[in-house]
Design an enzyme around this catalytic site. Structure first.
Site, PDB file in Angstrom:
ATOM      1  N   SER A 265       0.845  -1.197   0.000  1.00  0.00           N
ATOM      2  CA  SER A 265       0.000   0.000   0.000  1.00  0.00           C
ATOM      3  C   SER A 265       0.873   1.236   0.000  1.00  0.00           C
ATOM      4  O   SER A 265       1.969   1.242   0.574  1.00  0.00           O
ATOM      5  CB  SER A 265      -0.902   0.020   1.234  1.00  0.00           C
ATOM      6  OG  SER A 265      -0.158   0.363   2.392  1.00  0.00           O
ATOM      7  N   ASP A 266       0.399   2.295  -0.655  1.00  0.00           N
ATOM      8  CA  ASP A 266       1.033   3.578  -0.426  1.00  0.00           C
ATOM      9  C   ASP A 266       0.744   3.968   1.019  1.00  0.00           C
ATOM     10  O   ASP A 266      -0.187   3.462   1.648  1.00  0.00           O
ATOM     11  CB  ASP A 266       0.491   4.628  -1.401  1.00  0.00           C
ATOM     12  CG  ASP A 266       1.471   5.772  -1.607  1.00  0.00           C
ATOM     13  OD1 ASP A 266       2.384   5.940  -0.769  1.00  0.00           O
ATOM     14  OD2 ASP A 266       1.336   6.502  -2.600  1.00  0.00           O
ATOM     15  N   TRP A 267       1.543   4.877   1.567  1.00  0.00           N
ATOM     16  CA  TRP A 267       1.468   5.190   2.987  1.00  0.00           C
ATOM     17  C   TRP A 267       0.139   5.911   3.270  1.00  0.00           C
ATOM     18  O   TRP A 267      -0.063   7.052   2.870  1.00  0.00           O
ATOM     19  CB  TRP A 267       2.665   6.048   3.382  1.00  0.00           C
ATOM     20  CG  TRP A 267       3.848   5.246   3.837  1.00  0.00           C
ATOM     21  CD1 TRP A 267       4.512   5.410   5.011  1.00  0.00           C
ATOM     22  CD2 TRP A 267       4.505   4.152   3.171  1.00  0.00           C
ATOM     23  NE1 TRP A 267       5.538   4.480   5.120  1.00  0.00           N
ATOM     24  CE2 TRP A 267       5.549   3.699   4.009  1.00  0.00           C
ATOM     25  CE3 TRP A 267       4.291   3.492   1.964  1.00  0.00           C
ATOM     26  CZ2 TRP A 267       6.383   2.631   3.676  1.00  0.00           C
ATOM     27  CZ3 TRP A 267       5.112   2.433   1.619  1.00  0.00           C
ATOM     28  CH2 TRP A 267       6.145   2.015   2.465  1.00  0.00           C
TER      29      TRP A 267
END
Length: 746
Positions: A265-267
């Site tokens: 996942s992106d942050w």
């Protein structure tokens, strides 16, 4: 006596030692075994709690290992232009290390502008060595999102508007990184084409456009580059967040493309436990900015794939099939990276890496205009050179978002020119304008004090007065990495240069005919003064060696050979996302905060649009000049009629007709003359960079197969190459076509 006792004791322990030698070594530790066998063995030894712990972060940039089994933690680091400095365990603040500086490499727009796959491999190898030395096993990059609007604040991290060019450049980059035992995490998958409302934008796009424009570079990264990781994007598609999106992750990435790596996942890109379980996410990172928030002693336990996931399993509400699939991928990542005994040691801030940064910059700088051959600068004839502009002195490696770096050094354009000229010619400087005098991001401070309280009029007057007596004037401006320019989480307000730079340029042009404009940016900018200046150079963000790379081009030590990876429009109205009023989308009226963006232009992005609308852009895709000239001969082909599945080769003779060595990029476009579905006028399907001495000629051959003739039929959900007449166009840019060859697909 002591010797006799020692021998006796040794004999007493012999049975124990023998038994220990007979104990079976776990397969997952046996490097002679196939990786998949090792994965299954390790999986069988993990407890439920250990499996869940592997799927989510334990700190800002790491996830847990399994100490009991000797499985190490996974440590990620931001790229894609250099290795990010260390931050605190739970916060974005700097950790205060003194040995986490890095080489800042040029931005990926510069790499794409090189049109050089060997340079891309060098880039990946060099940055991979830096990541390895810092013991990172995942580099968060490169990015390959398509350039849809010149306002996108993150375009500088991507590889332009054409899916074929981005795909060709990303593959060797990935291979170079992963040769170091470091996973390349290709991002942001997918349809992440602007930064405004990036967490709430829902992209509406037809399947054909998705498959032909926005997915090919990702597909090349997976099927050819064999990327070990993919990062989901913040935005939504089909009303599902892309970090847990059934269609993008399960159907396409893991289904059609057979991706065997991890989806990260992106942050802060994860939003729901159930969707994260079912829809393809493997590792969750950064779901809260501060790991100690929400009143918990360890907020990581409350991540969507942490205790909430574990609780659902314990209650029997979900099974463990999806969990085991995630863990297999994470174990596979470990065996490929920090559990690989053949993993090299890497290097940090080596002379070779700084040299690579300079070479990449030189290869990507684009000469856009050169009236009266004002470039290269002849220092034997010039007594005074005036440099004007904030970007001549401002550090660009700090800022821009997650790609901000703590570079070991950054040589400015002004200092690079002074170093190269070395006192033979007087180099003067005038500020010209004040943009953003600050220089700090995430606790990294440039240390520069660029404050100047003089009025704009005083700054211009000073520069103009000095310009009147200079032999050359070099204006170095453009954008910077401040909010609202080339920067993550924001977009530009418009196409124009900020800080009233147009006014400065026009005043300088009136004072001196030998005015060279150097535009530093990751985006196209408007140039209303273009006809008033002698030369224009597109210089990108060049990293640590910015000054050396730019000086070598301006002074002729290196002949420019870069070509634009995206179109420079005259105005925003020439960009379909703006012409059709689809950017940045329309908020829904249901109170959901979702913003729908319709990609109504379909396939017609960049040069595909200007071709269709018969627009003459400011500078076309693929454009770039040289200090020499190239003559193209008549193109030939090895066959005029081909069958499905057969390759076809096009050959053209290219001669250097100038007086100095140089490199030309021969571009091959394919045009379908009659199709059952609308198609672009032409599409890039091949290119080759050739270096030639003065007077030298070489044959350049480019081979394509039936894939280059195909379009995606969304009614059948398959690629189709229709029999009929095609045309191959050989050119020096998308508008500078030198020859055409018709051929037929039976």
């Amino acid at each position: 006596m002591d010797i006799i006792k020692s021998i006796a004791c040794a004999f007493l322990f012999l049975p124990t030692l023998a038994n220990a030698q007979r104990q079976e070594v776990p397969v997952y530790l046996d490097n002679s075994k196939p990786v998949e066998e090792r994965v299954e063995d390790a999986l069988s030894r993990l407890t439920l709690e250990e499996k869940v712990a592997l799927t989510h972060a334990q700190s800002k940039f790491s996830s847990a290992g399994v100490p009991r089994l000797g499985i190490p933690e996974c440590w990620t680091t931001d790229g894609p232009h250099g290795i990010r400095p260390e931050v605190l365990w739970d916060e974005w603040d700097q950790a205060g290390w003194t040995n986490d500086s890095c080489v800042a490499f040029p931005a990926l727009t510069c790499l794409a502008a090189s049109w050089d796959t060997e340079i891309a491999r060098l880039y990946g190898k060099s940055i991979g060595e830096e990541a390895r030395y810092r013991n990172k096993n995942m580099l968060l990059g490169p990015g390959v999102n398509i350039y849809r609007t010149p306002l996108n604040g993150r375009n500088f991290e991507y590889m332009g508007e054409d899916p074929y060019l981005a795909g060709r450049m990303v593959v060797p980059y990935i291979q170079g990184v992963q040769a170091n035992g470091v996973a390349a995490c290709v991002k942001h998958y997918a349809l992440n084409n602007h930064e405004v409302n990036r967490h709430t934008t829902n992209v509406i796009v037809d399947d054909r456009t998705l498959y032909e424009i926005y997915l090919p570079a990702f597909k090349a990264a997976v099927t050819e580059g064999k990327a070990w990781a993919i990062m989901g994007a913040y935005n939504l598609y089909k009303d599902e967040h892309n970090c847990h999106n059934q269609f993008l992750l399960n159907n396409i990435l893991k289904g059609e493309w057979k991706f065997d790596g991890v989806v990260v996942s992106d942050w802060g890109g994860t939003h729901d436990t159930g969707e994260a379980i079912r829809n393809g996410l493997d590792m969750e990172f950064g779901s809260w900015t501060n790991g100690l928030s929400n009143g918990s002693s360890n907020a990581y336990d409350n991540y969507y794939l942490a205790l909430p996931y574990l609780q659902l399993i314990r209650e029997g509400k979900v099974g463990t099939e999806e969990l085991d699939n995630k863990v297999r991928r994470i174990l596979r990542l470990a065996f490929r990276t920090n559990m690989n005994p053949q993993r090299p040691y890497g290097a940090l801030c080596s002379d070779e890496h700084f040299d690579a940064a300079r070479r990449i910059g030189e290869a990507g700088i684009v000469l856009l205009q050169n009236r009266d051959n004002v470039l290269p600068i002849d220092t034997d004839q010039a007594k005074r050179i005036l440099v004007v502009g904030e970007n001549a002195i401002k550090m660009m490696t700090v800022g821009g978002g997650s790609s901000s770096l703590k570079a070991k050094y950054e040589l400015s354009p002004l200092d690079g020119l002074k170093k190269r000229i070395n006192g033979r010619t007087e180099v003067l400087y005038a500020r010209g304008y004040v943009g953003d005098p600050t220089g700090e991001y995430n606790g990294v401070v440039t240390g520069q004090n660029l404050r100047d309280d003089r009025s704009p009029e005083a700054l211009i007057d000073e520069a103009v007065e000095m310009a009147r007596t200079a032999d050359y004037v070099i204006f170095i401006g453009g954008l910077n990495k401040s909010t609202g320019q080339d920067c993550e989480d924001s977009d530009r307000a418009g196409l124009a240069l900020p800080y009233d730079q147009d006014r400065v340029i026009r005043a300088l042009a009136a004072a001196n005919k030998k005015l060279i404009v150097v535009n530093i940016s990751g985006n196209a900018v408007a140039m209303p003064w273009l006809k008033e200046v002698s030369a224009v150079v597109q210089a990108w963000y060049l990293g640590s060696e910015a000054g050396n790379a730019l000086a070598s081009i301006l002074l002729g030590d290196v002949n420019p050979s870069g070509k634009l990876p995206f179109t420079f429009p005259n105005a925003l109205e020439e960009v379909p996302a703006h012409k059709l009023n689809t950017y940045p989308g329309k908020p829904r009226e249901d109170g959901s905060h979702i913003v729908d963006v319709e990609y109504n232009e379909g396939l017609f992005v960049g040069y595909r649009w200007t071709d269709k609308e018969k627009i003459r852009p400011l500078f076309p895709f693929g454009h770039g000049l040289s200090y020499t000239t190239f003559e193209y001969g008549k193109a030939t082909t090895d066959k005029k009629v081909i069958k499905a599945g057969e390759p076809v080769t096009f050959t053209v003779n290219v001669r250097n007709t100038g007086k100095r060595e140089g490199s030309e990029i021969v571009q091959l476009y394919i045009s379908d003359k009659k199709s059952s579905l609308p198609r672009p006028v032409k599409e890039l399907k091949g290119f080759s960079k050739v270096r030639l001495q003065p007077g030298e000629a070489k044959q350049v051959s480019i081979t394509v197969n039936t894939d280059a003739l195909s379009f995606f039929d969304d009614s059948k959900h398959e690629w189709v190459a229709e029999p009929g007449e095609f045309e191959a166009l050989i050119g020096a840019s998308s508008t500078d076509i030198r020859d055409r060859i018709k051929f037929e697909l039976k």
